[in-house]
Design a protein around this motif. Structure first.
Motif, PDB file in Angstrom:
ATOM      1  N   SER A   1      10.194  11.623  -9.166  1.00  0.00           N
ATOM      2  CA  SER A   1       9.103  10.734  -7.917  1.00  0.00           C
ATOM      3  C   SER A   1       9.323   9.919  -6.998  1.00  0.00           C
ATOM      4  CB  SER A   1       8.326   9.761  -9.419  1.00  0.00           C
ATOM      5  OG  SER A   1       7.608  10.113 -10.320  1.00  0.00           O
ATOM      6  N   VAL A   2      10.928   9.690  -7.112  1.00  0.00           N
ATOM      7  CA  VAL A   2      11.415   9.185  -6.457  1.00  0.00           C
ATOM      8  C   VAL A   2      12.150   9.917  -5.484  1.00  0.00           C
ATOM      9  CG1 VAL A   2      13.882   8.059  -5.633  1.00  0.00           C
ATOM     10  CG2 VAL A   2      12.781   7.292  -7.708  1.00  0.00           C
ATOM     11  N   ALA A   3      12.720  11.342  -5.611  1.00  0.00           N
ATOM     12  CA  ALA A   3      13.141  12.607  -5.092  1.00  0.00           C
ATOM     13  C   ALA A   3      11.759  12.933  -4.211  1.00  0.00           C
ATOM     14  CB  ALA A   3      13.477  13.064  -5.884  1.00  0.00           C
ATOM     15  N   ILE A   4      10.602  13.541  -4.381  1.00  0.00           N
ATOM     16  CA  ILE A   4       9.292  13.790  -3.801  1.00  0.00           C
ATOM     17  C   ILE A   4       9.361  12.496  -3.163  1.00  0.00           C
ATOM     18  CG2 ILE A   4       7.042  14.074  -4.764  1.00  0.00           C
ATOM     19  CD1 ILE A   4       8.165  15.890  -6.863  1.00  0.00           C
ATOM     20  N   ALA A   5       8.871  11.056  -3.009  1.00  0.00           N
ATOM     21  CA  ALA A   5       7.847  10.320  -2.002  1.00  0.00           C
ATOM     22  C   ALA A   5       9.114  10.135  -1.302  1.00  0.00           C
ATOM     23  CB  ALA A   5       8.677   8.875  -3.330  1.00  0.00           C
ATOM     24  N   GLN A   6      11.146  10.274  -1.550  1.00  0.00           N
ATOM     25  CA  GLN A   6      11.924  10.154  -0.235  1.00  0.00           C
ATOM     26  C   GLN A   6      12.999  10.652  -0.429  1.00  0.00           C
ATOM     27  OE1 GLN A   6      11.175   8.481   2.959  1.00  0.00           O
ATOM     28  NE2 GLN A   6      13.093   9.600   3.032  1.00  0.00           N
ATOM     29  N   PRO A   7      12.549  12.226  -0.505  1.00  0.00           N
ATOM     30  CA  PRO A   7      14.648  12.983  -0.211  1.00  0.00           C
ATOM     31  C   PRO A   7      15.089  12.035   0.533  1.00  0.00           C
ATOM     32  CG  PRO A   7      12.605  14.411   0.688  1.00  0.00           C
ATOM     33  CD  PRO A   7      11.809  13.056   0.760  1.00  0.00           C
ATOM     34  N   PHE A   8      16.480  12.601  -0.544  1.00  0.00           N
ATOM     35  CA  PHE A   8      17.542  11.492   0.415  1.00  0.00           C
ATOM     36  C   PHE A   8      19.008  11.964  -0.599  1.00  0.00           C
ATOM     37  CE2 PHE A   8      16.611  10.380  -3.966  1.00  0.00           C
ATOM     38  CZ  PHE A   8      17.735   9.666  -4.646  1.00  0.00           C
ATOM     39  N   ARG A   9      19.845  11.037   0.443  1.00  0.00           N
ATOM     40  CA  ARG A   9      21.404  11.666  -0.034  1.00  0.00           C
ATOM     41  C   ARG A   9      21.998  10.875  -1.480  1.00  0.00           C
ATOM     42  NH1 ARG A   9      25.501  15.518   1.961  1.00  0.00           N
ATOM     43  NH2 ARG A   9      23.626  15.885   3.261  1.00  0.00           N
ATOM     44  N   VAL A  10      22.359  11.810  -2.403  1.00  0.00           N
ATOM     45  CA  VAL A  10      22.735  10.640  -3.657  1.00  0.00           C
ATOM     46  C   VAL A  10      23.979  10.519  -3.452  1.00  0.00           C
ATOM     47  CG1 VAL A  10      22.578  10.866  -6.175  1.00  0.00           C
ATOM     48  CG2 VAL A  10      21.030  12.085  -4.968  1.00  0.00           C
ATOM     49  N   GLN A  11      24.702   9.312  -3.767  1.00  0.00           N
ATOM     50  CA  GLN A  11      25.968   8.836  -4.614  1.00  0.00           C
ATOM     51  C   GLN A  11      26.145   9.653  -5.301  1.00  0.00           C
ATOM     52  OE1 GLN A  11      25.226   4.811  -3.776  1.00  0.00           O
ATOM     53  NE2 GLN A  11      26.220   4.406  -2.283  1.00  0.00           N
ATOM     54  N   LEU A  12      27.183  10.945  -5.016  1.00  0.00           N
ATOM     55  CA  LEU A  12      27.611  11.725  -6.274  1.00  0.00           C
ATOM     56  C   LEU A  12      28.176  10.972  -7.239  1.00  0.00           C
ATOM     57  CD1 LEU A  12      26.494  14.041  -7.102  1.00  0.00           C
ATOM     58  CD2 LEU A  12      28.633  15.507  -6.065  1.00  0.00           C
TER      59      LEU A  12
ATOM     60  N   ILE B   1      23.613  20.025 -12.074  1.00  0.00           N
ATOM     61  CA  ILE B   1      23.927  21.540 -11.694  1.00  0.00           C
ATOM     62  C   ILE B   1      23.082  21.377 -10.428  1.00  0.00           C
ATOM     63  CG2 ILE B   1      23.297  23.895 -11.609  1.00  0.00           C
ATOM     64  CD1 ILE B   1      23.286  23.586 -14.887  1.00  0.00           C
ATOM     65  N   TYR B   2      22.242  20.709  -9.976  1.00  0.00           N
ATOM     66  CA  TYR B   2      21.415  21.047  -8.826  1.00  0.00           C
ATOM     67  C   TYR B   2      21.888  20.286  -7.741  1.00  0.00           C
ATOM     68  CZ  TYR B   2      16.975  20.099  -5.596  1.00  0.00           C
ATOM     69  OH  TYR B   2      16.892  20.695  -4.732  1.00  0.00           O
ATOM     70  N   LEU B   3      22.432  19.226  -8.287  1.00  0.00           N
ATOM     71  CA  LEU B   3      23.019  17.850  -6.882  1.00  0.00           C
ATOM     72  C   LEU B   3      24.211  18.577  -6.751  1.00  0.00           C
ATOM     73  CD1 LEU B   3      21.504  14.307  -8.086  1.00  0.00           C
ATOM     74  CD2 LEU B   3      21.047  16.409  -6.776  1.00  0.00           C
ATOM     75  N   ASN B   4      25.404  19.523  -7.186  1.00  0.00           N
ATOM     76  CA  ASN B   4      26.149  20.209  -6.593  1.00  0.00           C
ATOM     77  C   ASN B   4      25.683  21.080  -6.099  1.00  0.00           C
ATOM     78  OD1 ASN B   4      28.571  18.397  -8.122  1.00  0.00           O
ATOM     79  ND2 ASN B   4      27.219  18.377  -9.622  1.00  0.00           N
ATOM     80  N   ILE B   5      24.772  21.896  -6.461  1.00  0.00           N
ATOM     81  CA  ILE B   5      24.924  23.671  -5.992  1.00  0.00           C
ATOM     82  C   ILE B   5      23.797  23.088  -4.314  1.00  0.00           C
ATOM     83  CG2 ILE B   5      22.800  24.479  -5.721  1.00  0.00           C
ATOM     84  CD1 ILE B   5      22.880  25.296  -8.834  1.00  0.00           C
ATOM     85  N   THR B   6      22.652  21.441  -4.267  1.00  0.00           N
ATOM     86  CA  THR B   6      22.891  21.149  -2.787  1.00  0.00           C
ATOM     87  C   THR B   6      23.287  19.786  -2.280  1.00  0.00           C
ATOM     88  OG1 THR B   6      21.020  19.781  -3.974  1.00  0.00           O
ATOM     89  CG2 THR B   6      20.817  21.764  -3.527  1.00  0.00           C
ATOM     90  N   GLY B   7      24.586  19.334  -2.510  1.00  0.00           N
ATOM     91  CA  GLY B   7      25.740  19.440  -1.858  1.00  0.00           C
ATOM     92  C   GLY B   7      25.272  17.729  -2.155  1.00  0.00           C
ATOM     93  N   SER B   8      24.880  16.976  -3.161  1.00  0.00           N
ATOM     94  CA  SER B   8      23.895  15.625  -3.139  1.00  0.00           C
ATOM     95  C   SER B   8      23.578  15.187  -3.130  1.00  0.00           C
ATOM     96  CB  SER B   8      25.688  14.639  -3.523  1.00  0.00           C
ATOM     97  OG  SER B   8      25.737  14.215  -2.134  1.00  0.00           O
ATOM     98  N   VAL B   9      21.994  16.169  -2.562  1.00  0.00           N
ATOM     99  CA  VAL B   9      20.841  16.175  -1.963  1.00  0.00           C
ATOM    100  C   VAL B   9      19.862  16.467  -2.320  1.00  0.00           C
ATOM    101  CG1 VAL B   9      19.429  16.834   0.041  1.00  0.00           C
ATOM    102  CG2 VAL B   9      21.666  16.898   0.730  1.00  0.00           C
ATOM    103  N   ALA B  10      18.920  15.301  -2.787  1.00  0.00           N
ATOM    104  CA  ALA B  10      17.611  15.623  -3.947  1.00  0.00           C
ATOM    105  C   ALA B  10      16.407  15.580  -3.196  1.00  0.00           C
ATOM    106  CB  ALA B  10      17.447  14.353  -4.161  1.00  0.00           C
TER     107      ALA B  10
END
Length: 585
Positions: free
Chosen positions: A153-164, A539-548
């Motif tokens: 829900s956080v990612a859908i509400a506001q996509p962001f870059r995660v501190q990996l 897996i997802y965040l490593n593929i997308t370069g830590s972008v949710a």
């Protein structure tokens, strides 16, 4: 002696189990419920007796009304549970962490994490090993809910870059925790050393967090930057934000209670830390702000008292929509009692929450109320009742404080009220959690639902829905990483401490230092889906370069809906639970 009658979840019902009530003739159910030990709980109200005796199962309409009232009461208890934690636990714990001079990292993963995990921790302790199925599936089911629904829900509400790096640390520790728990429960026995290992594993996690924090601080000092860290607990992560160069200063609230209490406290603590790092002494400016923004508070001893015990603040009511106005209204009777008896120290409130008459009244009566919550009010010291002694001592202390303090000046010892407020809030949460478990068991008996399903649904959702609302709200305000980082360390804290303390206490009472863990056929499925959620995130965040991205949120949603679908189909015997071999041989 087990009967052939099977409740949902494939668990046979013993004749001394309260769920066996449906095999009793309808006219005898009330008497049977009153005489069966399993139907009697330690709660203040005996809900099963009320449901089967007052509403009676003979009249289906009346019984249905009783069930609806029980479910509504359960939702109300969840509301009060979250309200108590947000408004009384978190501000007091933030002050206690400051008084004890705890470092940011230690406070974030220990005392502040406990404040946010209080509902889960106390429902686990209340349930004990006798209701181990409810407790276990609630902790694991809530973990799936938080890491899938809330994170998504956080990612859908506001996509962001995660501190990996912090994410990989928290998720890896969580995965290792789940694997170790799966190994421990394979024989449905928990030894004292195994229960202790859960707590020790979390202590190791704390050590790793501190070491990483020290290293990060050193690196950033070398680069001449102000360090910014992220901790795994929801309140601590509210304090971390790298997306904005400056954390905005929040206005000083006229009341120490409100819908934004937890968030206000978190941002205020981060601001204070940032000012300290810059070497600025902002105390004078803070006092000026307090005086400037103190205009909404009435002046005078009695006017201030009446203002502070009002359960609905004018600011909250004005800014709330119709849904929140309804919630403010229905919770107001309990909020009135909580505000009247629980002291609070809140750094974001005018005068830090100091209210002379109210605080002195609390010193007089709150210690005595604790005796009733602890159920030790019948004790005596010689011929004198402990209640009389407590009331006398509390009154003397309250009168002394009243004579020594001023209405408009915060006393030097005001922070000590945070400790008293913490103790009373903890007992209140424990009492409410006890009622929650009793109502859940009653609903389970009425619907013949398995304990596992109760833990996965009602209890897990009830303890987590508040975090969902607050995290999505903060994400929409531009702080997505604050809400997201709590989705991994927080559930791990609740699971390890909930299982470790509950079974550690039980095992320590046994001669062989071994406790029996009742398990459900749904347990392997819960663990499998939790691992699936965590591994998918990595897996997802490593593929997308830590972008949710929003697709990440929808992916997590699909995992949780598959999880719930499997559990419901298993509950109603349409499919077999995961991990169970049903071959005749």
């Amino acid at each position: 002696m087990q009967s052939k009658f099977m409740r949902y979840g494939y668990l046979p019902i013993r004749k001394d189990d309260c769920s066996y009530v449906w095999q009793i003739p309808s006219q005898d159910r009330c008497k049977w419920v009153r005489e069966t030990k399993d139907c009697i709980t330690d709660s203040v109200i005996q809900y099963t007796e009320i449901l089967f005796c007052t509403f009676t199962s003979e009249n289906k309409l009346l019984f249905g009304i009783g069930l609806i009232l029980m479910i509504l009461w359960l939702l109300y208890l969840f509301l009060i549970l979250g309200t108590t934690a947000d408004n009384f636990f978190c501000p007091s714990l933030a002050v206690i962490a400051y008084v004890l001079r705890l470092s940011d990292s230690i406070a974030g993963v220990t005392i502040l994490a406990f404040g946010n995990g209080a509902p889960d921790i106390f429902t686990s302790l209340v349930s004990g090993t006798e209701e181990g199925i409810i407790m276990f599936t609630e902790l694991i089911g809530a973990g799936v809910f938080v890491t899938a629904i809330i994170a998504g829900s956080v990612a859908i509400a506001q996509p962001f870059r995660v501190q990996l790096l912090p994410l990989m640390r928290d998720a890896s520790f969580y995965i290792a925790s789940i694997c170790w728990i799966s190994y421990v429960i394979r024989d449905e026995k928990v030894y004292l050393w195994e229960a202790s290992s859960f707590v020790l594993w979390y202590l190791l996690f704390i050590v790793v967090v501190i070491i990483m924090q020290i290293y990060e601080n050193r690196e950033q000092r070398l680069r001449g930057r102000i360090p910014s860290e992220s901790d795994p607990d929801i309140l601590r992560t509210y304090l971390a934000n790298k997306d904005m160069a400056v954390i905005p200063k929040i206005p000083v609230r006229s009341r120490p209670f409100g819908l934004r209490t937890k968030l206000d406290v978190a941002i205020a603590v981060e601001l204070q830390r940032k000012q300290i790092r810059k070497g600025s002494l902002a105390e004078a400016g803070r006092e000026e702000d307090e005086e400037k923004e103190d205009g909404d508070r009435p002046k005078g001893l009695f006017k201030e008292f009446l203002y502070d015990i009002n359960p609905i603040g004018e600011e909250d009511w004005t800014n709330a929509n119709s849904i929140f106005k309804f919630l403010l209204t229905v919770r107001s009777p309990v909020m009135f009692l909580l505000q009247l008896f629980i002291p609070i120290v809140n750094a974001t409130a005018a005068k830090r929450g100091w209210s002379k008459l109210l605080n002195c009244f609390q010193l007089c009566v709150t210690p005595t109320l604790m005796l009733f919550l602890l159920n030790v009010w019948r004790a005596h010291f010689g011929p004198v009742s402990v209640v009389l002694i407590s009331l006398l001592v509390g009154t003397v202390i309250g009168v002394i404080v009243f004579l020594m303090t001023d209405v408009d000046r915060i006393p030097n010892f005001h922070n000590t009220f945070a400790f008293l407020g913490f103790l009373f809030a903890m007992m209140t949460v424990y009492l409410i959690a006890n009622e929650v478990m009793a109502v859940l068991q009653c609903v389970g008996y009425a619907f013949s639902l398995s304990d596992a399903m109760l833990g996965i649904t009602f209890l897990a959702w009830g303890n987590s829905i508040g975090d969902l609302i607050s995290n999505v709200a903060i994400a929409r305000q531009g702080f997505p990483r604050m809400g997201y980082a709590a989705c991994f360390g927080g559930p791990m804290f609740n699971t390890l401490l909930g299982l470790g303390l509950t079974y550690g206490i039980e095992a320590s009472k046994r001669e062989q230092h071994r406790a029996t863990m009742r398990m459900s056929d749904m347990a392997p499925g819960c663990l499998a889906f939790l691992l699936c959620s965590l591994i998918t995130t990595i897996i997802y965040l490593n593929i997308t370069g830590s972008v949710a991205r929003r697709s990440y949120g929808y992916l997590l949603y699909s995992i949780y809906f598959a999880f719930i679908l499997v559990q419901f189909l298993s509950e109603f015997k349409l499919i077999h639970p995961l991990g169970v071999d049903h071959r005749p041989d």
